[in-house]
Design a protein around this motif. Structure first.
Motif, PDB file in Angstrom:
ATOM      1  N   GLY A 106      25.406  33.153  48.166  1.00  0.00           N
ATOM      2  CA  GLY A 106      26.069  33.841  49.269  1.00  0.00           C
ATOM      3  C   GLY A 106      27.029  34.887  48.740  1.00  0.00           C
ATOM      4  N   ASN A 107      28.225  34.914  49.333  1.00  0.00           N
ATOM      5  CA  ASN A 107      29.182  35.956  48.957  1.00  0.00           C
ATOM      6  C   ASN A 107      29.996  35.606  47.717  1.00  0.00           C
ATOM      7  N   SER A 108      29.963  34.332  47.316  1.00  0.00           N
ATOM      8  CA  SER A 108      30.849  33.935  46.214  1.00  0.00           C
ATOM      9  C   SER A 108      30.447  34.602  44.907  1.00  0.00           C
ATOM     10  N   PHE A 109      29.210  35.088  44.834  1.00  0.00           N
ATOM     11  CA  PHE A 109      28.776  35.686  43.570  1.00  0.00           C
ATOM     12  C   PHE A 109      29.515  36.990  43.294  1.00  0.00           C
ATOM     13  N   ARG A 110      30.163  37.564  44.344  1.00  0.00           N
ATOM     14  CA  ARG A 110      30.752  38.897  44.196  1.00  0.00           C
ATOM     15  C   ARG A 110      31.863  38.955  43.146  1.00  0.00           C
ATOM     16  N   ILE A 111      32.382  37.793  42.765  1.00  0.00           N
ATOM     17  CA  ILE A 111      33.429  37.802  41.731  1.00  0.00           C
ATOM     18  C   ILE A 111      32.847  38.257  40.400  1.00  0.00           C
ATOM     19  N   ILE A 112      31.531  38.298  40.321  1.00  0.00           N
ATOM     20  CA  ILE A 112      30.869  38.783  39.099  1.00  0.00           C
ATOM     21  C   ILE A 112      31.354  40.182  38.739  1.00  0.00           C
ATOM     22  N   TYR A 113      31.735  40.970  39.772  1.00  0.00           N
ATOM     23  CA  TYR A 113      32.134  42.357  39.508  1.00  0.00           C
ATOM     24  C   TYR A 113      33.479  42.451  38.795  1.00  0.00           C
ATOM     25  N   ILE A 114      34.227  41.359  38.790  1.00  0.00           N
ATOM     26  CA  ILE A 114      35.450  41.309  37.983  1.00  0.00           C
ATOM     27  C   ILE A 114      35.192  40.501  36.714  1.00  0.00           C
ATOM     28  N   HIS A 115      34.443  39.409  36.893  1.00  0.00           N
ATOM     29  CA  HIS A 115      34.286  38.432  35.813  1.00  0.00           C
ATOM     30  C   HIS A 115      33.516  39.007  34.626  1.00  0.00           C
ATOM     31  N   VAL A 116      32.358  39.575  34.884  1.00  0.00           N
ATOM     32  CA  VAL A 116      31.512  40.030  33.774  1.00  0.00           C
ATOM     33  C   VAL A 116      32.167  41.176  32.984  1.00  0.00           C
ATOM     34  N   PRO A 117      32.741  42.206  33.671  1.00  0.00           N
ATOM     35  CA  PRO A 117      33.391  43.249  32.861  1.00  0.00           C
ATOM     36  C   PRO A 117      34.516  42.709  31.984  1.00  0.00           C
ATOM     37  N   SER A 118      35.331  41.767  32.515  1.00  0.00           N
ATOM     38  CA  SER A 118      36.439  41.299  31.679  1.00  0.00           C
ATOM     39  C   SER A 118      35.939  40.400  30.551  1.00  0.00           C
ATOM     40  N   ALA A 119      34.886  39.601  30.818  1.00  0.00           N
ATOM     41  CA  ALA A 119      34.333  38.777  29.736  1.00  0.00           C
ATOM     42  C   ALA A 119      33.751  39.667  28.641  1.00  0.00           C
ATOM     43  N   PHE A 120      33.068  40.734  29.077  1.00  0.00           N
ATOM     44  CA  PHE A 120      32.496  41.699  28.131  1.00  0.00           C
ATOM     45  C   PHE A 120      33.601  42.316  27.275  1.00  0.00           C
ATOM     46  N   MET A 121      34.695  42.729  27.937  1.00  0.00           N
ATOM     47  CA  MET A 121      35.780  43.365  27.202  1.00  0.00           C
ATOM     48  C   MET A 121      36.532  42.386  26.310  1.00  0.00           C
ATOM     49  N   SER A 122      36.584  41.107  26.725  1.00  0.00           N
ATOM     50  CA  SER A 122      37.320  40.133  25.907  1.00  0.00           C
ATOM     51  C   SER A 122      36.670  40.004  24.535  1.00  0.00           C
ATOM     52  N   MET A 123      35.330  39.981  24.526  1.00  0.00           N
ATOM     53  CA  MET A 123      34.658  39.872  23.230  1.00  0.00           C
ATOM     54  C   MET A 123      34.626  41.218  22.517  1.00  0.00           C
ATOM     55  N   GLY A 124      34.415  42.282  23.302  1.00  0.00           N
ATOM     56  CA  GLY A 124      34.349  43.609  22.700  1.00  0.00           C
ATOM     57  C   GLY A 124      35.648  43.985  22.010  1.00  0.00           C
ATOM     58  N   THR A 125      36.788  43.657  22.648  1.00  0.00           N
ATOM     59  CA  THR A 125      38.071  44.030  22.069  1.00  0.00           C
ATOM     60  C   THR A 125      38.289  43.337  20.731  1.00  0.00           C
ATOM     61  N   TYR A 126      37.883  42.063  20.650  1.00  0.00           N
ATOM     62  CA  TYR A 126      38.100  41.354  19.387  1.00  0.00           C
ATOM     63  C   TYR A 126      37.289  41.998  18.261  1.00  0.00           C
ATOM     64  N   THR A 127      36.036  42.330  18.569  1.00  0.00           N
ATOM     65  CA  THR A 127      35.207  43.006  17.569  1.00  0.00           C
ATOM     66  C   THR A 127      35.837  44.338  17.172  1.00  0.00           C
ATOM     67  N   TYR A 128      36.332  45.058  18.182  1.00  0.00           N
ATOM     68  CA  TYR A 128      36.946  46.356  17.931  1.00  0.00           C
ATOM     69  C   TYR A 128      38.168  46.213  17.023  1.00  0.00           C
ATOM     70  N   ILE A 129      38.980  45.192  17.291  1.00  0.00           N
ATOM     71  CA  ILE A 129      40.154  44.956  16.442  1.00  0.00           C
ATOM     72  C   ILE A 129      39.715  44.728  14.996  1.00  0.00           C
TER      73      ILE A 129
END
Lengths: 221, 246
Positions: B51-74
């Motif tokens: 239903g509508n609960s999946f919409r949090i994906i639009y916040i969740h996935v970008p931040s999860a992506f950035m959490s790992m990306g930032t560590y690699t970048y560091i």
């Protein structure tokens, strides 16, 4: 090679002359393990099920206790500066420090482990694997810990920081150590876990001394 | 070309450059995040199962992506700092560490909020969740180490070493947590096998990921400018700059 030998003998002598530093982690280990049956209840089934995990966690925390002083006394009295400027092969020196830490902190734990396993109602097959996993895993704990100790040696009140730095790095060791024992307790094959612990030890033995040496140079310079 | 590249290594040159870029970056960040989020939350079709609960994906996935990306970048910046002694790489690595920690926290938090309606619980000891949590601890360790050492010359060197040690360990930790989880409760994993997304759901997600990368760069530049001012406070140009503002 002779300087390595001299350093090991000196550190061992210094360690043995301060028995409290060897005994306190041991007593801590036994006391933590005594608290668990008091906390979760004395039933043998529960204890046998959680024993691999709590013995491993207690061993890990006991290792942590001795780590803060690994380089600190040498740092404070200037012996570490002498090591650095003495033209010695620094990674080898770091490795011998780790060796002494392992002998003084892990070997007594290894001697006590079968007894603690019995008190936790583990059967002999599981105790054997627990002992084996600790035998391979505890040098890993010492090496990773020495890395954290080398990074924090110049920091005032560095011991809390030290645990913050290295506890996340202990996760893989803990997982493979405990899962080997759990597998053995269920009668499954545990060679995979032991082999991976061995692989991690080989990796750490070859790379970590270089990193520890670099960290020591940073902290002391 | 090379002259430009060398200039990028100088705080004196980068500080005003970031200042000029920042309004543009902020504009595009806001635009992309607003478009992606509004599209995702209001116009994308609801999921046939969640239903509508999946919409949090639009916040969740970008931040999860950035959490790992930032560590690699560091870690990449730390390697650059060790090899070429680029001051600015060090400064940027220190500046972005708290941003990475914040993204990791957001990913964990939104994951927990999403977990309640989907799995019926806020937290499961699943491989992905657990390694994300450990990643948060690794960030805390990095930040704490840098701030604990008073001599900042030393602090940055220790920071570099820890960042590289961490990035070697992240795959080992991830793999071992995976191993640990599949041993105990293998069934949980199938919950994570996402069906491939329909394009009308995917587009807002991609826009939001791009927006989050820009948000990261914007905040990173702001923090970098701050960091430059603090660590170069004894130089002539910083004194002039500050007087100019005052």
């Amino acid at each position: 090679m002779r300087s390595v030998q001299a350093l090991v003998v000196r550190d061992l002598a210094l360690g043995i002359r301060r028995p409290s530093e060897i005994l306190n982690p041991l007593i801590f280990f036994v006391m933590v393990l005594t608290l668990f049956p008091l906390g979760v209840g004395p039933s043998p089934e529960i204890l046998a099920r959680i024993a691999p995990g709590i013995i491993w966690v207690a061993a890990l925390l006991a290792t942590l206790l001795g780590l803060d002083s690994l380089f600190r006394t040498d740092y404070e009295d200037g012996a570490l500066d002498q090591l650095l400027v003495g033209g010695n092969h620094l990674p080898l020196m770091a490795l011998s420090k780790v060796l002494v830490h392992w002998i003084l902190s892990a070997v007594p734990l290894l001697i006590l482990t079968p007894l603690m396993g019995l008190m936790m109602h583990l059967d002999w097959a599981a105790i054997r694997v627990l002992w084996l996993s600790l035998l391979i895993g505890s040098p890993l704990l010492s090496i990773i810990g020495a890395l954290g100790a080398a990074l924090t040696v110049g920091v005032k009140r560095g011991s809390v920081l030290l645990s913050l730095l290295i506890l996340p790095l202990y996760v893989p060791v803990l997982i493979f150590g405990t899962s080997a024992v759990s597998a053995a307790a269920m009668g499954l094959d545990y060679n995979v876990q032991i082999a991976i612990l061995g692989a991690m030890l080989a990796l750490a033995l070859s790379l970590a001394p270089l990193v520890i040496a670099a960290a020591l140079r940073v902290s002391v310079s | 070309m090379w002259q430009w590249f060398h200039k990028l290594g100088s705080p004196k040159y980068v500080y005003p450059l970031c200042g000029k870029l920042l309004p543009w970056m902020a504009f595009f960040t806001t635009a992309l995040l607003v478009i992606g989020t509004v599209w995702g939350l209001f116009y994308a079709p609801a999921d046939y199962q969640q239903g509508n609960s999946f919409r949090i994906i639009y916040i969740h996935v970008p931040s999860a992506f950035m959490s790992m990306g930032t560590y690699t970048y560091i870690a990449v910046l730390a390697a650059i700092g060790i090899i070429w002694r680029m001051k600015l790489a060090d400064m940027f690595a220190v500046a972005i560490a708290p941003i990475g920690a914040a993204f990791t926290f957001v990913a964990l938090f939104t994951g927990a909020v999403w977990g309640k309606p989907t799995w019926g619980t806020y937290w499961v000891w699943d491989a992905r969740l657990t390694s994300e949590l450990i990643l948060l601890f690794l960030y805390f360790g990095l930040i704490a180490l840098y701030h604990a050492i008073e001599d900042k010359q030393k602090a940055i060197k220790a920071f570099r070493i820890l960042a590289l040690v961490g990035v070697v360990n992240v795959p080992i930790i991830h793999y071992s947590v995976h191993f640990w989880n599949t041993l105990h409760q293998g069934a949980t994993l199938s919950k994570f096998e996402k069906p491939s997304m329909a394009p009308e759901m995917l587009w807002p997600l991609l826009i939001n990921i791009l927006g989050t990368v820009l948000l990261f760069l914007t905040i990173g530049m702001m923090r970098l400018r701050n960091h430059i001012l603090v660590s170069e406070k004894n130089t002539q140009w910083v004194k002039q700059e500050v007087q100019h503002v005052l």
